[in-house]
Design an enzyme around this catalytic site. Structure first.
Site, mmCIF file in Angstrom:
data_model
loop_
_atom_site.group_PDB
_atom_site.id
_atom_site.type_symbol
_atom_site.label_atom_id
_atom_site.label_comp_id
_atom_site.label_asym_id
_atom_site.label_seq_id
_atom_site.Cartn_x
_atom_site.Cartn_y
_atom_site.Cartn_z
ATOM 1 N N CYS A 5 48.099 -11.759 16.728
ATOM 2 C CA CYS A 5 48.508 -12.259 18.038
ATOM 3 C C CYS A 5 48.085 -11.292 19.143
ATOM 4 O O CYS A 5 47.611 -11.707 20.199
ATOM 5 C CB CYS A 5 50.018 -12.481 18.071
ATOM 6 S SG CYS A 5 50.633 -13.204 19.608
ATOM 7 N N CYS B 66 57.764 -15.410 14.377
ATOM 8 C CA CYS B 66 58.343 -16.324 15.362
ATOM 9 C C CYS B 66 58.097 -17.790 15.036
ATOM 10 O O CYS B 66 58.913 -18.650 15.375
ATOM 11 C CB CYS B 66 57.803 -16.005 16.753
ATOM 12 S SG CYS B 66 56.035 -16.328 16.984
#
Length: 409
Positions: A142, A241
């Site tokens: 990410c 997440c």
């Protein structure tokens, strides 16, 4: 050199290195001594996750006189599918928390939709890596693909000078103007491992206001409370997440399907079955569900995952020891190392210890790393990050390992 939490100069007065700093940093490349220099206000885009670190980082950047704009990244087409209860970094709750923090700081705030890019570059990569028998790090991916590629590119196109985040790491400006990434002053909070994928161009536009902070997390929370930020008491996020319930094996099963295969020992003897090789990682001990105990009565661990025949191999802890590894797709935080083998320290996990290694870049662009002493439980798909003292040299993805037992034989 000068230590810089922005592309031009320090934001606030940096502190001296922590007494708990890692031993390796005194042997090579000591942390540069900070020095003050004139600075100009920058247009800064602060990535605000909705957590306390990114909120305090944005507040510090604004307090230092920069023109700061807050942005929250919407990373799911259906945010309710992400973790709720202040456990993730991408939920609707997090977006609201980030907006409230921006209002208190007094900066403009926007939500940017990067859901499709996140799905392609992080979620699909995560699934594909497990399907191939590797163990990925989605947070590192990410940072590489979203926060310091998609976000930074968009920020620069809109005229911003830098992207600010709440990571604990330090950007250093060399005398020639180039940038280096160093560990945070507080080794206990250092996050340079997951930033080792950043190249020098990205570092030139990165701002980490918390990197030179010798404070505990409680003190960061106290600072947030003094600033009136409601996220001061918000729990840190520790889980992936995009896996709403924290069940990684179930998440993968939903996308890859259940595929029964064998669990075997090193001789190939069948010990049990599994419902998908992707549900295992190298070094795993629990959840093997093997009906037959080992002859010596000692625990067995996952030694190998073969997606070709859907087989998981288990064995004793000693068989997890590796003497060397080969890593691919290296990314350098500055100039790539040249010449023959050089001595560095290496980190293999986000919160792992440093290990002394010899590393060299091969003619075909792969990174070969040999450990001074065998290392246990190294998994393909993980990142190996090289350090020269506190300086991050670069990062690469582990492709193959050499077992220490085999080397000894």
């Amino acid at each position: 050199m000068t230590t810089a939490s922005s592309p031009d100069a320090p934001s606030g007065q940096p502190a001296q290195p922590s007494q708990s700093a890692r031993p390796a940093e005194s042997a090579r490349s000591p942390r540069p001594v900070p020095s003050e220099q004139p600075r100009r206000p920058l247009r800064v885009l602060a990535a605000m996750s909705g957590g306390v670190d990114s909120a305090v980082a944005a507040a510090r950047a604004a307090e230092a006189g920069h023109d700061v704009t807050g942005v929250h990244l919407a990373l799911s087409a259906n945010p309710k599918s992400f973790r709720t209860g202040a456990r993730g970094c991408c939920t609707v709750e997090d977006s609201h928390d980030a907006r409230r923090a921006a209002d208190v700081i007094g900066i403009p705030f926007y939500v940017w939709d990067l859901a499709e890019r996140f799905r392609e570059d992080v979620v699909e990569d995560f699934v594909a890596e497990y399907e191939a028998g590797r163990t990925p790090n989605p947070c590192l991916r990410c940072n590489e693909k979203i926060k310091f590629a998609a976000l930074l590119d968009k920020a620069l196109a809109l005229g911003f000078d830098a992207v600010c985040t709440g990571h604990y790491a330090t950007v250093v400006t060399r005398e020639d103007g180039g940038r280096e990434l160093h560990r945070a002053s507080d080794a206990a909070k250092d996050q340079s491992y997951v930033l080792g994928v950043l190249d020098e161009r990205q570092l030139a536009h990165a701002m980490f206001p918390l990197g030179d902070t010798l404070t505990t997390k409680d003190e960061i929370r106290e600072e947030a409370a003094r600033r009136g930020l409601s996220v001061a008491s918000k729990p840190d996020s520790h889980d992936i997440c995009f896996i709403a319930d924290g069940d990684t094996r179930g998440f993968l099963a939903d996308r890859l399907g259940r595929a029964e295969g064998d669990i075997v020992d090193e001789s190939g003897t069948r010990l049990g079955t599994h419902e998908g090789a992707y549900g295992f990682t190298i070094g795993q001990r629990k959840g093997l569900r093997i009906g037959h105990p080992a002859p010596d009565g000692k625990p067995r661990y996952v030694l190998d995952i073969s997606p070709v025949d859907n087989t998981v191999t288990v064995g004793p802890a000693a068989s997890l020891d590796v003497s060397a590894l080969t890593a691919v797709r290296p990314r350098w935080c500055g100039t790539p190392p040249a010449g023959g083998p050089r001595t560095y320290t290496a980190q293999l996990r986000a919160h792992g210890a440093e290990r002394e290694v010899s590393a060299e870049l091969t003619a075909d662009g792969e990174l070969h790393v040999r450990f001074a002493t065998p290392e246990r439980g190294v998994a393909p798909g993980q990142a190996v990050v090289l350090y020269d003292g506190t300086r991050v040299v670069g990062s690469a993805t582990i492709a193959r390992t050499e077992r220490a037992v085999a080397a000894a034989g």
